[in-house]
Design a protein around this motif. Structure first.
Motif, short mmCIF file in Angstrom:
data_model
loop_
_atom_site.label_atom_id
_atom_site.label_comp_id
_atom_site.label_asym_id
_atom_site.label_seq_id
_atom_site.Cartn_x
_atom_site.Cartn_y
_atom_site.Cartn_z
N LEU B 3 0.81 -1.25 0.05
CA LEU B 3 -0.05 0.02 -0.03
C LEU B 3 1.02 1.48 0.30
O LEU B 3 2.07 1.15 0.31
CB LEU B 3 -0.88 0.33 1.27
CG LEU B 3 -1.88 -1.14 1.47
CD1 LEU B 3 -2.56 -1.14 2.54
CD2 LEU B 3 -2.87 -1.38 0.28
N ASP B 4 0.42 2.32 -0.33
CA ASP B 4 1.08 3.64 -0.35
C ASP B 4 1.21 4.16 0.93
O ASP B 4 2.24 4.01 1.68
CB ASP B 4 0.44 4.61 -1.37
CG ASP B 4 -1.14 4.70 -1.00
OD1 ASP B 4 -1.53 4.11 -0.22
OD2 ASP B 4 -1.93 5.85 -1.58
N SER B 27 6.32 -5.62 4.63
CA SER B 27 6.10 -4.48 3.60
C SER B 27 4.85 -4.11 3.29
O SER B 27 4.22 -4.08 2.22
CB SER B 27 6.84 -5.02 2.43
OG SER B 27 8.23 -5.37 2.53
N PHE B 28 4.05 -3.88 4.42
CA PHE B 28 2.80 -3.57 4.30
C PHE B 28 2.50 -2.09 3.56
O PHE B 28 1.47 -2.33 2.71
CB PHE B 28 2.03 -3.24 5.78
CG PHE B 28 0.66 -3.40 5.89
CD1 PHE B 28 -0.14 -4.38 5.92
CD2 PHE B 28 -0.05 -1.97 5.86
CE1 PHE B 28 -1.53 -4.46 6.20
CE2 PHE B 28 -1.32 -2.01 6.07
CZ PHE B 28 -2.27 -3.34 6.02
N SER B 29 3.55 -1.22 3.79
CA SER B 29 2.97 0.04 2.96
C SER B 29 4.31 0.80 3.05
O SER B 29 5.33 0.56 3.69
CB SER B 29 2.01 1.06 3.81
OG SER B 29 2.41 1.45 5.24
N ASP B 30 4.38 1.83 2.09
CA ASP B 30 5.50 2.58 1.69
C ASP B 30 5.72 3.40 2.99
O ASP B 30 6.68 3.67 3.76
CB ASP B 30 5.30 3.48 0.63
CG ASP B 30 5.30 2.55 -0.92
OD1 ASP B 30 5.85 1.58 -0.74
OD2 ASP B 30 4.54 3.02 -1.75
N THR B 31 4.79 4.02 3.50
CA THR B 31 4.70 5.02 4.63
C THR B 31 3.80 4.59 5.63
O THR B 31 2.73 4.12 5.47
CB THR B 31 4.29 6.34 4.04
OG1 THR B 31 5.05 6.74 3.02
CG2 THR B 31 4.55 7.61 5.09
N LEU B 32 4.12 4.75 6.91
CA LEU B 32 3.28 4.55 8.09
C LEU B 32 3.29 5.59 9.20
O LEU B 32 4.27 6.21 9.53
CB LEU B 32 3.81 3.03 8.71
CG LEU B 32 2.98 2.87 10.11
CD1 LEU B 32 1.44 2.38 9.57
CD2 LEU B 32 3.80 1.87 10.72
N LEU B 33 1.83 6.11 9.31
CA LEU B 33 1.71 7.32 9.98
C LEU B 33 1.05 6.73 11.56
O LEU B 33 0.25 5.75 11.38
CB LEU B 33 0.55 8.12 9.51
CG LEU B 33 0.88 8.85 8.17
CD1 LEU B 33 -0.22 9.35 7.64
CD2 LEU B 33 2.28 9.69 8.13
N PRO B 52 -5.38 14.00 -2.04
CA PRO B 52 -5.61 12.63 -1.78
C PRO B 52 -4.19 11.82 -1.90
O PRO B 52 -3.99 10.53 -1.20
CB PRO B 52 -6.41 11.98 -3.05
CG PRO B 52 -6.68 13.18 -3.79
CD PRO B 52 -6.20 14.49 -3.20
N GLU B 53 -3.30 12.32 -2.72
CA GLU B 53 -1.94 11.37 -2.72
C GLU B 53 -1.26 11.34 -1.51
O GLU B 53 -0.45 10.45 -1.40
CB GLU B 53 -1.05 12.24 -3.99
CG GLU B 53 -0.56 13.36 -3.51
CD GLU B 53 -1.58 14.52 -3.69
OE1 GLU B 53 -2.56 14.31 -3.94
OE2 GLU B 53 -1.02 15.89 -3.43
N ILE B 54 -1.55 12.44 -0.67
CA ILE B 54 -0.62 11.85 0.83
C ILE B 54 -1.72 11.64 1.80
O ILE B 54 -1.27 11.66 2.95
CB ILE B 54 0.20 13.30 0.98
CG1 ILE B 54 -0.92 14.31 1.04
CG2 ILE B 54 1.41 13.51 0.50
CD1 ILE B 54 -0.01 15.83 1.76
N LEU B 55 -2.83 11.26 1.54
CA LEU B 55 -3.92 10.60 2.51
C LEU B 55 -3.66 9.22 2.57
O LEU B 55 -3.34 8.45 1.74
CB LEU B 55 -5.14 10.93 2.17
CG LEU B 55 -6.01 12.27 2.36
CD1 LEU B 55 -7.31 12.39 1.56
CD2 LEU B 55 -6.08 12.66 3.80
N VAL B 129 -7.82 -4.55 0.68
CA VAL B 129 -7.64 -3.06 0.10
C VAL B 129 -7.15 -3.27 -1.12
O VAL B 129 -7.39 -2.44 -2.06
CB VAL B 129 -6.75 -2.44 1.05
CG1 VAL B 129 -6.44 -0.96 0.66
CG2 VAL B 129 -7.21 -2.31 2.70
N GLY B 130 -6.11 -4.05 -1.37
CA GLY B 130 -5.61 -4.46 -2.95
C GLY B 130 -6.84 -4.69 -3.77
O GLY B 130 -6.81 -4.11 -5.07
#
Lengths: 477, 135
Positions: B3-4, B27-33, B52-55, B129-130
């Motif tokens: 995921l992104d 490797s769940f996502s590129d970024t994790l918040l 949306p690209e950074i949500l 989600v995929g």
């Protein structure tokens, strides 16, 4: 056209009216056939006055009545019991008149009527009434006759005892005056329905005020007594004291809330710790890097510590519910507050807080000392912890005593809390609101439980940015 | 499938540490918040609603939290108009049926996972989600 005599002879049997006459000079006797029927004489012919008197249960009484008529010439009447010639008991009504000539009685005459049915009806009615009032007076529940306007007309012993008034005092009041204002409207509406004959009776749970002012919970059942035409005459109210039951229900409700709270704690807090321990231990097993393994083990130990803390808190919660009420003793409120302020003096000085006390130095309350201390420590240290950095902290502690309760207010000018957002969970366990890492979310939960265990109440008012007031209320008993 | 952006909202720091570690391994996502309560997450998300690209495309949301809890976060979050499909999973210790029932009332909430979270749970999320992003 009948002559008067003929008319008499025709009408008297219709009315079952016996007519008699004795001429005291000639000894002549006249009576109609009804007399014979009433006295059940075999051949129906007249018998002597003495013989007639002997049929009465109390001949002397009849003789006195006749004598009075003969002496004065005034008409007399009496109801009496007799036994007929055939041996049947009857009630009769006797009217007697007399004709006097030169002060001497020459004739007596009158009527005789069988009123056995009326008398037995009357007896049945009186008997029923007596039984009703017997039941009324000795009923274990409150009973009253109440006018259509709401005045008490008659009240039984149980009701007087329940309300704390003597019957005379009660009769000077209306039920409206003694009804809790919140319950009055519902009562009046149903009463109007009863008057309008739309209801045979109604029943409701309502509150009355006792003479000394305290509230009584009662189950009220009202029916109307009506006349022949169905017009209501008065109400019969039955009033059963259910104060104890209401209180028990309230206690059970509170206990259920606590149980539910307990289930939540078990469901959430114990599980979150054990969930972490499970994840951690799995990861420790899988971890190859010894440094990382070391870090995970440290966390595992920390988590086990948290689990122990939670278990300790659960134990505190259970203890509150067990012994809170029984361990109460008379405490001097001011002295207790002073003692807590001494305990907290270090943090009070550090926060440069100014604390004012308005508590009567003689005020004593029946409270659990450990709980009172815990409550005061929690509330005052909350004021210190959540003070506003912009201004110096001011805490006012004031006690106010009324006849039925004492109110203790702790007011601060601290950062306050948004009650619209957090009001519902403010007193919940493990609820924290300010994002402070040192907050445990136990303080207000314990405060509420301890206050309620001592039969008190706790309220909060707060304006974010202005301050908070916690109000504790303890009823005297 | 990777995921992104994924997001965790949870006040339990040990849990978030462990979960993020697991997610990295998978490797769940590129970024994790990671946010420690609902308010912090809202503060971050609100200014970037138009981007949306950074949500995040998935939010793992705890329920019991200080300041703003999971429910309060959801009540605010569901008012947002967002031009991106964001899947919300509740990740909570609660086994209280009332919480599960309440969660079903939010159409934004896809599933309720009870802690501890396993690798399989994370893989299920990824799959779901995929699936959605392909269709």
């Amino acid at each position: 056209m009948h002559t008067q005599l003929e008319l008499y002879q025709l009408v008297a049997p219709l009315a079952k009216l016996g007519i008699w006459e004795r001429n005291l000079v000639t000894g002549e006797v006249h009576w109609n056939s009804i007399i014979g029927e009433i006295l059940e004489l075999k051949d129906g012919s007249a018998i002597s006055l003495e013989e007639v008197l002997l049929l009465y249960r109390n001949p002397g009484e009849i003789r006195r009545v006749l004598d009075e008529a003969m002496r004065t010439g005034q008409p007399q009447s009496i109801e009496a019991e007799l036994v007929t010639a055939s041996g049947n008991s009857k009630h009769v009504q006797l009217h007697a008149g007399a004709r006097l000539e030169n002060g001497r009685c020459t004739r007596i005459y009158g009527t005789l009527r069988d009123i056995s049915e009326i008398v037995s009806m009357r007896h049945r009615y009186e008997d029923r009434e007596a039984r009703f009032f017997q039941a009324f007076n000795h009923a274990p529940i409150g009973m009253a006759l109440v006018s259509l306007q709401g005045e008490w007309l008659q009240a039984n012993h149980s009701l007087c005892q329940l309300m704390g008034f003597t019957e005379a005092e009660l009769l000077q009041r209306t039920f409206q005056e003694l009804t809790h204002p919140e319950d009055l409207q519902a009562d009046l509406i149903q009463m109007q329905q009863l008057i309008a004959n739309n209801l045979d009776w109604y029943e409701m749970e309502k509150r009355y005020f006792h003479k000394d002012g305290h509230v009584i919970w009662a189950l009220l059942k009202v029916s109307a007594v009506r006349d022949q035409a169905g017009k209501p005459l008065y109400f019969i109210s039955q009033i059963k004291d259910i104060t104890e039951r209401k209180k028990n229900t309230e206690t059970i409700k509170k206990q259920n809330e606590r149980l539910l709270n307990f289930a939540h704690i078990v469901s959430h807090n114990l599980r979150s710790h054990t969930g972490n321990i499970k994840m951690l231990s799995d990861m420790v097993i899988e971890e190859r890097d010894p440094l990382e393994k070391e870090a995970l083990l440290g966390m595992l130990s920390q988590n086990a510590g948290n689990l122990l803390d939670t278990l300790f808190h659960l134990n505190e919660v259970v203890k509150i519910n067990d012994t809170g009420f029984s361990n109460r003793q008379a405490l001097n409120l001011k002295r207790e507050i002073d003692r807590v302020l001494t305990i907290l003096s270090a943090s009070i000085i550090q926060a440069e807080a100014s604390i004012t006390l308005a508590v009567n130095p003689d005020l004593e309350l029946l409270l659990n000392p450990a709980y009172l201390e815990s409550i005061l420590v929690n509330l005052i240290s909350n004021s210190i912890r959540y003070r506003d950095a912009e201004r110096s902290l001011q805490v006012n502690i004031a006690a106010d005593t009324a006849s039925d309760k004492t109110t203790l207010r702790i007011t601060d000018n601290g950062s306050g809390i948004d009650l619209n957002l957090h009001g519902k969970k403010l007193f919940g366990m493990y609820k924290t609101f300010h994002g402070n890492d040192d907050a445990r979310g136990m303080g207000l939960f314990l405060v509420k439980n301890q206050v309620e265990a001592m039969d008190g109440k706790v309220f909060v008012e707060s304006v974010p940015g202005q301050g908070t007031t916690f109000t504790l209320e303890f009823t005297h008993r | 499938m990777r995921l992104d952006i994924a997001c965790i909202i949870d006040d339990d720091q040990i849990f978030t540490y462990l979960l993020s570690k697991k997610m990295k391994l998978l490797s769940f996502s590129d970024t994790l918040l990671v946010f420690k309560n609902g308010l912090e997450a809202l503060k971050y998300l609100h200014p970037i609603l138009e981007s949306p690209e950074i949500l995040p495309s998935v939010i793992l949301l705890d329920l019991n939290m200080p300041v703003l809890d999971g429910w309060q976060f959801l009540d605010e979050f569901t008012k947002f108009k967002i031009n991106k499909k964001i899947t919300v999973y509740i990740v909570s210790s609660s086994i209280d049926e009332a919480d599960h029932e309440r969660a079903r009332g939010y159409k934004e909430v896809s599933q309720f996972f009870v802690k501890p979270i396993t690798e399989k749970d994370l893989l299920d999320m990824l799959a779901e989600v995929g699936e959605q992003s392909r269709s």
